[in-house]
Design a protein around this motif. Structure first.
Motif, PDB file in Angstrom:
ATOM      1  N   MET A 153       0.840  -1.174   0.000  1.00 17.16           N
ATOM      2  CA  MET A 153       0.000   0.000   0.000  1.00 17.16           C
ATOM      3  C   MET A 153       0.886   1.238   0.000  1.00 17.16           C
ATOM      4  SD  MET A 153      -2.970  -1.226   0.059  1.00 17.16           S
ATOM      5  CE  MET A 153      -3.555  -2.867   0.233  1.00 17.16           C
ATOM      6  N   GLY A 154       0.288   2.370   0.035  1.00 19.71           N
ATOM      7  CA  GLY A 154       1.064   3.600   0.105  1.00 19.71           C
ATOM      8  C   GLY A 154       1.206   4.280  -1.239  1.00 19.71           C
ATOM      9  N   VAL A 155       2.416   4.785  -1.503  1.00 16.01           N
ATOM     10  CA  VAL A 155       2.668   5.485  -2.761  1.00 16.01           C
ATOM     11  C   VAL A 155       2.550   4.480  -3.887  1.00 16.01           C
ATOM     12  CG1 VAL A 155       4.322   6.813  -4.105  1.00 16.01           C
ATOM     13  CG2 VAL A 155       4.236   7.102  -1.648  1.00 16.01           C
ATOM     14  N   GLU A 156       1.657   4.776  -4.793  1.00 18.85           N
ATOM     15  CA  GLU A 156       1.405   3.828  -5.885  1.00 18.85           C
ATOM     16  C   GLU A 156       2.194   4.170  -7.145  1.00 18.85           C
ATOM     17  OE1 GLU A 156      -2.606   2.683  -8.014  1.00 18.85           O
ATOM     18  OE2 GLU A 156      -2.539   1.984  -5.933  1.00 18.85           O
ATOM     19  N   ARG A 157       2.246   5.469  -7.464  1.00 17.60           N
ATOM     20  CA  ARG A 157       2.954   5.835  -8.702  1.00 17.60           C
ATOM     21  C   ARG A 157       3.284   7.331  -8.732  1.00 17.60           C
ATOM     22  NH1 ARG A 157      -2.357   5.384 -10.283  1.00 17.60           N
ATOM     23  NH2 ARG A 157      -3.233   7.205 -11.278  1.00 17.60           N
ATOM     24  N   ILE A 158       4.224   7.646  -9.612  1.00 11.96           N
ATOM     25  CA  ILE A 158       4.574   9.032  -9.927  1.00 11.96           C
ATOM     26  C   ILE A 158       4.355   9.199 -11.419  1.00 11.96           C
ATOM     27  CG2 ILE A 158       6.398  10.766  -9.995  1.00 11.96           C
ATOM     28  CD1 ILE A 158       7.782   9.230  -7.726  1.00 11.96           C
ATOM     29  N   ASP A 159       3.605  10.211 -11.810  1.00 13.47           N
ATOM     30  CA  ASP A 159       3.372  10.495 -13.227  1.00 13.47           C
ATOM     31  C   ASP A 159       4.527  11.354 -13.729  1.00 13.47           C
ATOM     32  OD1 ASP A 159       2.537  11.191 -15.738  1.00 13.47           O
ATOM     33  OD2 ASP A 159       0.613  12.042 -15.113  1.00 13.47           O
ATOM     34  N   TYR A 160       5.449  10.718 -14.439  1.00 13.62           N
ATOM     35  CA  TYR A 160       6.645  11.427 -14.896  1.00 13.62           C
ATOM     36  C   TYR A 160       6.365  12.381 -16.060  1.00 13.62           C
ATOM     37  CZ  TYR A 160       9.231   8.407 -11.791  1.00 13.62           C
ATOM     38  OH  TYR A 160       9.688   7.765 -10.674  1.00 13.62           O
ATOM     39  N   GLU A 161       5.204  12.285 -16.663  1.00 13.84           N
ATOM     40  CA  GLU A 161       4.848  13.227 -17.733  1.00 13.84           C
ATOM     41  C   GLU A 161       4.516  14.601 -17.155  1.00 13.84           C
ATOM     42  OE1 GLU A 161       2.085  11.853 -20.643  1.00 13.84           O
ATOM     43  OE2 GLU A 161       3.071   9.894 -20.794  1.00 13.84           O
ATOM     44  N   THR A 162       4.053  14.636 -15.910  1.00 14.66           N
ATOM     45  CA  THR A 162       3.711  15.914 -15.288  1.00 14.66           C
ATOM     46  C   THR A 162       4.699  16.328 -14.196  1.00 14.66           C
ATOM     47  OG1 THR A 162       2.226  14.832 -13.704  1.00 14.66           O
ATOM     48  CG2 THR A 162       1.249  15.636 -15.767  1.00 14.66           C
ATOM     49  N   CYS A 163       5.552  15.405 -13.753  1.00 13.61           N
ATOM     50  CA  CYS A 163       6.531  15.686 -12.701  1.00 13.61           C
ATOM     51  C   CYS A 163       7.509  16.766 -13.173  1.00 13.61           C
ATOM     52  CB  CYS A 163       7.298  14.410 -12.347  1.00 13.61           C
ATOM     53  SG  CYS A 163       8.568  14.640 -11.093  1.00 13.61           S
ATOM     54  N   ILE A 164       7.768  17.744 -12.290  1.00 15.56           N
ATOM     55  CA  ILE A 164       8.677  18.847 -12.644  1.00 15.56           C
ATOM     56  C   ILE A 164      10.021  18.728 -11.918  1.00 15.56           C
ATOM     57  CG2 ILE A 164       6.827  20.437 -13.274  1.00 15.56           C
ATOM     58  CD1 ILE A 164       7.132  21.721 -10.490  1.00 15.56           C
ATOM     59  N   ASP A 165      10.286  17.585 -11.300  1.00 15.48           N
ATOM     60  CA  ASP A 165      11.549  17.317 -10.611  1.00 15.48           C
ATOM     61  C   ASP A 165      11.883  18.366  -9.556  1.00 15.48           C
ATOM     62  OD1 ASP A 165      11.856  15.107 -12.289  1.00 15.48           O
ATOM     63  OD2 ASP A 165      12.962  16.265 -13.762  1.00 15.48           O
ATOM     64  N   CYS A 166      10.892  18.796  -8.789  1.00 16.77           N
ATOM     65  CA  CYS A 166      11.098  19.830  -7.772  1.00 16.77           C
ATOM     66  C   CYS A 166      11.616  19.249  -6.457  1.00 16.77           C
ATOM     67  CB  CYS A 166       9.810  20.604  -7.534  1.00 16.77           C
ATOM     68  SG  CYS A 166       8.468  19.588  -6.865  1.00 16.77           S
ATOM     69  N   ASP A 167      11.536  17.943  -6.290  1.00 11.27           N
ATOM     70  CA  ASP A 167      12.004  17.227  -5.099  1.00 11.27           C
ATOM     71  C   ASP A 167      11.200  17.523  -3.842  1.00 11.27           C
ATOM     72  OD1 ASP A 167      13.949  16.081  -6.696  1.00 11.27           O
ATOM     73  OD2 ASP A 167      15.503  17.487  -6.082  1.00 11.27           O
ATOM     74  N   VAL A 168      10.022  18.098  -3.966  1.00 11.52           N
ATOM     75  CA  VAL A 168       9.182  18.355  -2.797  1.00 11.52           C
ATOM     76  C   VAL A 168       8.824  17.037  -2.110  1.00 11.52           C
ATOM     77  CG1 VAL A 168       6.896  19.153  -2.045  1.00 11.52           C
ATOM     78  CG2 VAL A 168       8.262  20.552  -3.584  1.00 11.52           C
ATOM     79  N   CYS A 169       8.536  16.011  -2.888  1.00 10.11           N
ATOM     80  CA  CYS A 169       8.172  14.715  -2.311  1.00 10.11           C
ATOM     81  C   CYS A 169       9.305  14.151  -1.458  1.00 10.11           C
ATOM     82  CB  CYS A 169       7.777  13.728  -3.396  1.00 10.11           C
ATOM     83  SG  CYS A 169       8.999  13.511  -4.706  1.00 10.11           S
ATOM     84  N   ILE A 170      10.528  14.316  -1.916  1.00  8.70           N
ATOM     85  CA  ILE A 170      11.690  13.830  -1.182  1.00  8.70           C
ATOM     86  C   ILE A 170      11.834  14.597   0.133  1.00  8.70           C
ATOM     87  CG2 ILE A 170      14.212  13.652  -1.212  1.00  8.70           C
ATOM     88  CD1 ILE A 170      13.977  13.275  -4.288  1.00  8.70           C
TER      89      ILE A 170
END
Length: 79
Positions: A1-18
């Protein structure tokens, strides 16, 4: 469960998630520069990454996993 996916087409590589993940689930991929889900089993489904992601590129499953709390064992005593 938990984080299922990251949509790399819309991801702006801001590293906020990290930066916001209290469980240290994400890592930066050295080749692509994208954040990646490195430790999905550690995700607590707190939704901080999904909530704080500027373009909304992260999807956390709404199904929360019920985890049994376990005490840390003193491994040095066993040696």
């Amino acid at each position: 469960m938990g984080v299922e996916r990251i949509d790399y087409e819309t991801c702006i590589d801001c590293d906020v998630c990290i930066k916001v993940c209290p469980s240290d689930v994400f890592r930066k991929d050295p080749q692509s520069g994208h954040p990646m889900i490195q430790y999905s089993a550690d995700c607590m489904s707190c939704f901080m990454c999904e909530r704080d992601c500027p373009p909304g590129s992260i999807y956390v499953t709404p199904d929360r996993e019920v985890r049994v709390p376990m005490a840390w064992s003193d491994l040095s005593a066993e040696r």
